[in-house]
Design an enzyme around this catalytic site. Structure first.
Site, mmCIF file in Angstrom:
data_model
loop_
_atom_site.group_PDB
_atom_site.id
_atom_site.type_symbol
_atom_site.label_atom_id
_atom_site.label_comp_id
_atom_site.label_asym_id
_atom_site.label_seq_id
_atom_site.Cartn_x
_atom_site.Cartn_y
_atom_site.Cartn_z
ATOM 1 N N SER A 1 0.427 -4.046 9.137
ATOM 2 C CA SER A 1 -0.741 -3.826 9.989
ATOM 3 C C SER A 1 -0.374 -2.878 11.141
ATOM 4 O O SER A 1 0.149 -1.794 10.915
ATOM 5 C CB SER A 1 -1.263 -5.171 10.490
ATOM 6 O OG SER A 1 -2.492 -5.052 11.116
ATOM 7 N N ASP B 1 -7.536 -7.212 0.938
ATOM 8 C CA ASP B 1 -7.502 -6.857 2.358
ATOM 9 C C ASP B 1 -8.698 -5.962 2.656
ATOM 10 O O ASP B 1 -8.724 -4.799 2.261
ATOM 11 C CB ASP B 1 -6.185 -6.131 2.671
ATOM 12 C CG ASP B 1 -6.033 -5.799 4.149
ATOM 13 O OD1 ASP B 1 -7.003 -5.962 4.917
ATOM 14 O OD2 ASP B 1 -4.929 -5.374 4.532
ATOM 15 N N HIS C 1 -5.979 -9.560 4.612
ATOM 16 C CA HIS C 1 -5.038 -8.819 5.455
ATOM 17 C C HIS C 1 -3.800 -9.655 5.788
ATOM 18 O O HIS C 1 -2.698 -9.118 5.893
ATOM 19 C CB HIS C 1 -5.759 -8.397 6.737
ATOM 20 C CG HIS C 1 -4.982 -7.454 7.594
ATOM 21 N ND1 HIS C 1 -4.560 -6.225 7.152
ATOM 22 C CD2 HIS C 1 -4.543 -7.557 8.872
ATOM 23 C CE1 HIS C 1 -3.901 -5.605 8.119
ATOM 24 N NE2 HIS C 1 -3.875 -6.392 9.170
#
Lengths: 382, 382
Positions: free
Chosen positions: B157, B322, B355
């Site tokens: 991320s 995600d 995610h």
């Protein structure tokens, strides 16, 4: 399709008000001894009272569905592109009824209204209302208007849930149900977004446990955040990318907490606008009504069984980019209806606008609804 | 893959602190005259200092990447399943460094720290920090540790954005970059969710314009809502459906504003937990760093051009469910890297966790990272 010209508007409209004094028992167990509903009508009810169309509203709309108020040409109804002379729901043929639901904040009895038991605004004491309760009270309005059966009941999103519920609660009172951008119930993610909105409102110090009217204040901060998060879920990712992308508000980065990107500015504007006029207690209850809607619940999760009482014909419409209530969810409804051997027309409209598409003037979508209403109209003439 | 046994933990770890007195000019224009970074290391730096791995953290994590603190066996690092003896990043071969970024709230200089100019906490006056600034200050930490080149820099991320930025800012100092669950920039929808979180915090009356420390309070309401909305975007719709669906909290509907559904309870819990320990000013700045990250911006939107200075080898990993940073966004990075004829391994992991998958112990994902680090390790031995 040019549906914006003045000749196709229903023109100046005036809200009306009906008072109901027969108590209604709500699903939560509470009883409303009396209440008022504000509504509007467009077109004329024909002699055999067979051409009535009920339009159910979703989250932030109300009874003002079409036309505009005298002296307020900009204050057009929320589905004005859909309803009017020559429009998909043609008011030269149909008698259209819009109503602000019980618990609303646009004139019908709701949390802002005076609680007869205390003489003060209901506030937090206003009961939780459900889609079933709305249908029950809409049915009383129909009685009041002398409508025993609707030619059609229609709505998008939460409005579509009402259109669907009608076919189960009053199977003999609705010939056609238009279920647009709907889901048979909310997913965990849908509930999660609602819960964020509710927590933003409830934890706003100006909420005062729902009794903010008496404190002469409103939880506008919470409402603003609630609307911002809701708004994100109404638009598609692609639509947001196309409309805003990473466009800067002022042409260059400022590295501060002012709005850097257009999307921030847009969202803040939407939040501010909404927080100005919408009542927080109504918002809380409407999100709850969404959460609770689940006709299959009392039938062991079997949606087909839940819809087995329905007798209506259906037009079910979904939009490809709607990630709030995706086409997949509409197909669950279609499948359950077909299982009951009902007449169902289903369309997935390839539109970029996400959940909000049901409100927008998409040519394919409007042609579809127009064609469906032509069919309803031909039944009238037969 | 059992990576949870004690023998595979790095064991008890102790944070360290480095003080930097050479001013650093931040991207926003502000200059930090001095600052401290808190970090942890696991394993041993080998003789030729070639086995160092930098782990960059994302939104709510910090330098405590692996192992646990003395007397706190439950306080394990945020990527403990990935890093340790015999784990995918094997600390018996690699020297791993975790660092709390500048502006953080876990010990490094940040908004909670005293502003030497005033003797009071920085609060709102702490500058906006960017991914580039973090990379610049991480490079100084590398200097401090005597690491001229990292064997690998990795993150998921926002951490992956740092791993990517390193290859451009310091192309000769990173041999392998692991870019996991990343995007080349935030979409309008991503920014929108960040903006909702920021507005929830900024409009909390306890925020006091960012100077809440001096008021002995914290904007916990805003932080709570911010975390709740963030959390929704970390999980996949399907995962939420599988984990919570429409499960009721108390077995029956209550028709009130307590938690009806498990998902509400879960979200509130996540929000409360986060609001207890995280600093709001840091949260604001981290969301801003996400918004600002856009290496292509200074290259006319051409990502390939932006990455043309990179010399590293890349492992890019995305996860099918995600929806925050979808595989499509990772493919943009892969395409730009390939355009520069760089060595890229790309994997889309079919995982249900959204995610958050990058933090979880998925066998295929971990095998992939383990295999990639085997390759890095074999280069060390060569």
């Amino acid at each position: 399709m040019d549906t914006g010209s003045a000749s196709q508007s229903v023109g100046v409209v005036t809200p009306q008000r009906a008072r109901f004094t027969e108590p209604v028992k709500l699903k939560c167990g509470a009883v409303m001894d009396e209440y008022e509903l504000v509504y509007e009508t467009y077109g004329r009810l024909n002699e055999d009272r067979s051409n009535a169309v009920l339009v159910c509203h979703a989250l932030n709309a109300a009874h003002h569905v079409a036309g505009h108020y005298a002296g307020e040409p900009e204050n057009t109804g929320w589905w004005d592109n859909m309803i009017g002379p020559g429009k998909p729901v043609d008011t030269s043929r149909f008698f259209v009824v819009g109503v602000n639901n019980l618990g609303g904040c646009h004139g019908s009895t709701g949390p802002k209204s005076l609680n007869p038991a205390t003489g003060r605004p209901w506030g937090a004491d206003f009961p939780v209302v459900t889609v079933e309760d709305w249908v029950a009270t809409q049915a009383r309005l129909a009685d009041h208007l002398g409508i025993s059966e609707f030619a059609a009941i229609m709505g998008g999103s939460l409005g579509a849930m009402q259109a669907l519920q009608w076919t189960v609660s009053h199977p003999r009172r609705v010939r056609h149900s238009l279920v647009i951008a709907c889901a048979p119930n909310l997913s965990a993610q849908n509930i999660a977004f609602n819960e964020v909105a509710r927590q933003a409102i409830i934890t706003d110090p100006d909420f005062h446990g729902g009794h903010y009217y008496e404190h002469n204040t409103r939880p506008t901060r919470g409402l603003r955040v609630a609307r911002m998060v809701g708004h994100i879920t109404y638009l598609s990712d692609d639509e947001m990318a196309a409309k805003f992308g990473r466009q800067l508000k002022n042409g260059a980065l400022n590295y501060n907490f002012d709005t850097e990107f257009q999307i921030e500015s847009y969202l803040r504007h939407q939040g501010n606008k909404f927080a100005e006029y919408f009542d927080a207690n109504t918002y809380l209850r409407i999100t709850k009504a969404l959460d609770y809607f689940d006709p299959a619940l009392e039938h062991g999760g079997n949606l087909a069984k839940a819809l087995s009482r329905a007798r209506a014909n259906f037009l079910v419409v979904s939009f490809t980019t709607d990630w709030r209530f995706s086409p997949e969810r509409s197909r669950e409804i279609v499948k359950a209806l077909l299982h009951n051997r009902l007449n169902v027309t289903y369309a997935e409209i390839d539109a970029p606008h996400g959940h909000d598409a049901f409100l927008l003037e998409d040519a394919r979508y409007h042609r579809l609804v127009a064609a469906y209403f032509d069919r309803i109209g031909s039944e009238l003439n037969a």
